[in-house]
Each structure stands twice: as C-alpha cells, then as structure tokens.
Scaffold this motif. Structure first.
Motif, mmCIF file in Angstrom:
data_model
loop_
_atom_site.group_PDB
_atom_site.id
_atom_site.type_symbol
_atom_site.label_atom_id
_atom_site.label_comp_id
_atom_site.label_asym_id
_atom_site.label_seq_id
_atom_site.Cartn_x
_atom_site.Cartn_y
_atom_site.Cartn_z
ATOM 1 N N ALA A 108 0.837 -1.203 0.000
ATOM 2 C CA ALA A 108 0.000 0.000 0.000
ATOM 3 C C ALA A 108 0.871 1.252 0.000
ATOM 4 O O ALA A 108 0.584 2.222 -0.706
ATOM 5 N N PHE A 109 1.929 1.246 0.791
ATOM 6 C CA PHE A 109 2.846 2.384 0.799
ATOM 7 C C PHE A 109 3.528 2.544 -0.559
ATOM 8 O O PHE A 109 3.664 3.664 -1.074
ATOM 9 N N MET A 110 3.936 1.442 -1.152
ATOM 10 C CA MET A 110 4.609 1.505 -2.453
ATOM 11 C C MET A 110 3.649 1.992 -3.542
ATOM 12 O O MET A 110 4.020 2.816 -4.388
ATOM 13 N N ALA A 111 2.417 1.496 -3.509
ATOM 14 C CA ALA A 111 1.428 1.901 -4.511
ATOM 15 C C ALA A 111 1.122 3.390 -4.404
ATOM 16 O O ALA A 111 1.011 4.098 -5.414
ATOM 17 N N THR A 112 0.986 3.890 -3.170
ATOM 18 C CA THR A 112 0.698 5.312 -2.971
ATOM 19 C C THR A 112 1.864 6.170 -3.426
ATOM 20 O O THR A 112 1.673 7.222 -4.060
ATOM 21 N N TYR A 113 3.063 5.735 -3.126
ATOM 22 C CA TYR A 113 4.257 6.455 -3.597
ATOM 23 C C TYR A 113 4.270 6.523 -5.122
ATOM 24 O O TYR A 113 4.486 7.585 -5.716
ATOM 25 N N LYS B 217 6.818 2.586 12.121
ATOM 26 C CA LYS B 217 7.239 1.804 10.960
ATOM 27 C C LYS B 217 8.684 2.163 10.593
ATOM 28 O O LYS B 217 8.928 2.869 9.608
ATOM 29 N N PRO B 218 9.644 1.690 11.372
ATOM 30 C CA PRO B 218 11.041 2.051 11.123
ATOM 31 C C PRO B 218 11.572 1.578 9.775
ATOM 32 O O PRO B 218 12.592 2.100 9.292
ATOM 33 N N TRP B 219 10.892 0.625 9.152
ATOM 34 C CA TRP B 219 11.302 0.120 7.844
ATOM 35 C C TRP B 219 10.927 1.062 6.703
ATOM 36 O O TRP B 219 11.444 0.949 5.591
ATOM 37 N N LEU B 220 10.044 2.013 6.977
ATOM 38 C CA LEU B 220 9.489 2.842 5.908
ATOM 39 C C LEU B 220 10.545 3.752 5.284
ATOM 40 O O LEU B 220 10.566 3.952 4.057
ATOM 41 N N GLU B 221 11.423 4.308 6.099
ATOM 42 C CA GLU B 221 12.448 5.200 5.567
ATOM 43 C C GLU B 221 13.357 4.479 4.580
ATOM 44 O O GLU B 221 13.690 5.016 3.519
ATOM 45 N N LYS B 222 13.760 3.247 4.919
ATOM 46 C CA LYS B 222 14.586 2.438 4.013
ATOM 47 C C LYS B 222 13.864 2.199 2.689
ATOM 48 O O LYS B 222 14.446 2.316 1.605
ATOM 49 N N LEU B 223 12.581 1.878 2.781
ATOM 50 C CA LEU B 223 11.808 1.575 1.585
ATOM 51 C C LEU B 223 11.665 2.805 0.691
ATOM 52 O O LEU B 223 11.859 2.732 -0.534
ATOM 53 N N LEU B 224 11.333 3.955 1.280
ATOM 54 C CA LEU B 224 11.155 5.183 0.494
ATOM 55 C C LEU B 224 12.465 5.616 -0.152
ATOM 56 O O LEU B 224 12.478 6.099 -1.298
ATOM 57 N N LYS B 225 13.560 5.461 0.553
ATOM 58 C CA LYS B 225 14.862 5.804 -0.019
ATOM 59 C C LYS B 225 15.162 4.938 -1.238
ATOM 60 O O LYS B 225 15.668 5.427 -2.259
ATOM 61 N N LYS C 216 16.979 -2.953 -8.959
ATOM 62 C CA LYS C 216 17.810 -3.813 -8.118
ATOM 63 C C LYS C 216 17.810 -3.316 -6.673
ATOM 64 O O LYS C 216 17.695 -4.101 -5.727
ATOM 65 N N THR C 217 17.914 -1.999 -6.496
ATOM 66 C CA THR C 217 17.916 -1.402 -5.154
ATOM 67 C C THR C 217 16.564 -1.578 -4.484
ATOM 68 O O THR C 217 16.471 -1.902 -3.291
ATOM 69 N N ILE C 218 15.490 -1.377 -5.252
ATOM 70 C CA ILE C 218 14.138 -1.492 -4.695
ATOM 71 C C ILE C 218 13.845 -2.929 -4.278
ATOM 72 O O ILE C 218 13.338 -3.179 -3.177
ATOM 73 N N SER C 219 14.167 -3.899 -5.138
ATOM 74 C CA SER C 219 13.884 -5.298 -4.809
ATOM 75 C C SER C 219 14.661 -5.728 -3.573
ATOM 76 O O SER C 219 14.136 -6.444 -2.715
ATOM 77 N N LEU C 220 15.917 -5.275 -3.451
ATOM 78 C CA LEU C 220 16.705 -5.632 -2.270
ATOM 79 C C LEU C 220 16.078 -5.046 -1.007
ATOM 80 O O LEU C 220 15.954 -5.731 0.016
ATOM 81 N N VAL D 102 12.916 -4.205 -0.456
ATOM 82 C CA VAL D 102 11.667 -4.929 -0.168
ATOM 83 C C VAL D 102 11.973 -6.256 0.514
ATOM 84 O O VAL D 102 11.347 -6.630 1.519
ATOM 85 N N HIS D 103 12.945 -6.981 -0.021
ATOM 86 C CA HIS D 103 13.272 -8.284 0.542
ATOM 87 C C HIS D 103 13.910 -8.156 1.921
ATOM 88 O O HIS D 103 13.662 -8.992 2.799
ATOM 89 N N GLN D 104 14.696 -7.120 2.134
ATOM 90 C CA GLN D 104 15.280 -6.889 3.462
ATOM 91 C C GLN D 104 14.193 -6.611 4.495
ATOM 92 O O GLN D 104 14.255 -7.113 5.624
ATOM 93 N N VAL D 105 13.212 -5.813 4.114
ATOM 94 C CA VAL D 105 12.121 -5.479 5.032
ATOM 95 C C VAL D 105 11.301 -6.729 5.369
ATOM 96 O O VAL D 105 10.954 -6.975 6.540
ATOM 97 N N LEU D 106 10.984 -7.546 4.362
ATOM 98 C CA LEU D 106 10.218 -8.765 4.599
ATOM 99 C C LEU D 106 11.020 -9.768 5.434
ATOM 100 O O LEU D 106 10.472 -10.452 6.307
ATOM 101 N N TRP D 107 12.305 -9.853 5.182
ATOM 102 C CA TRP D 107 13.194 -10.752 5.931
ATOM 103 C C TRP D 107 13.181 -10.375 7.413
ATOM 104 O O TRP D 107 13.031 -11.229 8.288
#
Length: 275
Positions: free
Chosen positions: A148-153, A191-199, A207-211, A213-218
């Motif tokens: 949802a955050f990614m879609a809104t961005y 949501k401390p993961w949000l800053e990493k995702l938005l960056k 490649k950066t985005i997929s990594l 996303v996977h880091q946050v899910l991990w």
C-alpha cells in the motif's frame, strides 16, 4: 505444538546477501515438504499460493495481450500445463479464486493488466485476513501494508496510474505525494522500515528497490518468530526466507537473460503505438 528440531538444526543458516544455487534451494524445499506434519502443511501452502498468484497474473496478462511471456516464479503449485487448462479445470486454482474465475473468465479479456493484478491480489489478501492469528496471517498482511505504501508512492510519481484508488489514509497519502516524501515522526517510530523503503523507491533502481523490499520482509519474518526456535513458527520463518532467496536467485537470472529490458521495450512500443 509440533517440534521441527531435526529439520531446522540440519538446515544451513540463511543470509539474504549470499545467494545459494537454485539446486540448494530446491533441496531445502523438498526436505521440508517430506518432513512437515500433515496438520501444518496448509500453512506452508500459502507460500506456494503466493507464487501461484504472481504466475496467474502474469499468465493472464500475457494471454490477453498486455505483456510478454515471463517464466514462472518458483516454487509453485500450478505448472504451465495447469495454467493452460484453467478454463476446463478451474478447480486447480486456489480455493479463493475458483468461483471468482468462473464468474469473470469471459470478461477478463477486456480488462487492463492493472485490473487483473488488483483483482487477484484482493482475493488473496481477503483470504489471508480471514485466517486466525498466525505467522502466515501477520506476515502477508504486513506485505499488504508495505504494498500500500509503495502503490501510494508510485501514484504520486507516475501520472498514468489510477489516482482514484486510495490505499492509505489521507494524511499519510498526502505526505507520500510530496517530493521528497514526508512521513511524520510518529509514523517513523511505528514503521522504522518505511524510511529504508522510500529511499530505495527514490532511487528508481529496480535492483535497489527489490533488495530493500526483501530486506524489510526478511526482518519482519524474524520479528514475527521472536522466541520461537524449533516449532512451526520457526519453520515458517525459515520458509519465508527460502522463498525470498528463491526470488532473488530468479531475479538475478532474469537480468542475465535481459527479460526486464525486453519488457521495457515492449511497454515503450505499446505506448508509442497508442499515444
């Protein structure tokens, strides 16, 4: 509660930054499938269903002329033969898609690629929300939130996307629509993961985005299994990571074969023809 000491103690440690071979991943999945208790098998099935959903979306998008053919995301339950015979055997679909597909199979040919994806994902997450509290429910609902955050961005950055669909509340949505995106201190704490995702999204590098996303899910999988060691929750945490590593291995292979570039070229050609 089921103990999975033998499986988990015999498995290698997993690291998102270290890419195992597909053969090693297959061996790990096969061992789990052989050893998991029947009463726990339904939990494991949700990881396969998640890949089946992506494969279904891409199969229908290809079948109805939206996008080029893409290889199946592994591991999966539905192979190419089953996908091709869906009209005759819709019962092979996940239970939450069977009636929906029977009702919509004739009209789907007129849907956009985006509508196909949105409709299928909705059925998946509706089914997840109906589950009792569990690792599977929490893990995939977290993925839904992240999406949802990614879609809104993306709505704020790409004008051709449907801006009428609201994924988040108004205040958060307005903050994400700013350039650069702004998130409140309270949201940063929640949501401390949000800053990493938005960056990562700001980089516009797949490649950066997929990594990211996977880091946050991990990290979320680890969080949900805190204080669980050799039980079902610990095993599902391990499975979540296996499926993430599988995805990273396939993304690497896809880049080697230039599939992403082929998809981009096809999209640009379609835009030029229908501008």
């Amino acid at each position: 509660m089921t103990e999975y000491y033998y499986i988990l103690s015999s498995m290698p440690d997993l690291d998102l930054e270290k890419r195992p071979s597909e053969e090693a991943l297959e061996e790990a999945i096969d061992l789990i499938l052989r050893q998991i208790q029947d009463e726990d098998r339904e939990n494991l099935a949700w990881f396969f269903r998640r890949n089946d959903l992506y494969n279904l979306i891409e199969f229908w998008q290809f079948e109805y002329g939206h996008l080029l053919h893409r290889p199946l995301r592994k591991p999966y339950s539905l192979d190419q033969e089953k996908l091709k015979n869906l009209r005759l055997e819709p019962e092979v679909l996940p239970f939450f898609l069977q009636d929906w597909y029977r009702e919509n199979q004739e009209s789907m040919g007129h849907w956009s690629a985006n509508r196909i994806e949105t409709e299928v994902h909705k059925r998946f997450f509706d089914a997840i929300e109906a589950l009792p509290p569990s690792f599977i429910r929490d893990y995939f609902l977290f993925e839904k939130e992240m999406r949802a955050f990614m879609a809104t961005y993306h709505q704020s950055r790409y004008p051709f996307l449907d801006s009428d669909v609201q994924w988040l509340n108004r205040e958060i949505s307005q903050g994400l629509h700013k350039k650069p995106a702004q998130i409140s201190p309270t949201l940063q704490l929640e949501k401390p993961w949000l800053e990493k995702l938005l960056k990562a999204l700001d980089s516009k590098e797949p490649k950066t985005i997929s990594l990211a996303v996977h880091q946050v899910l991990w990290a979320k999988a680890d969080e949900l299994s805190t204080a669980h060691y050799f039980d079902l929750t610990a095993l599902l945490n391990y499975c979540a990571k296996l499926f993430l590593l599988y995805r990273r291995e396939q993304l690497s292979e896809n880049r080697k074969e230039a599939r992403l570039q082929a998809l981009v070229d096809e999209a640009l050609q379609n835009l030029s023809q229908h501008d």
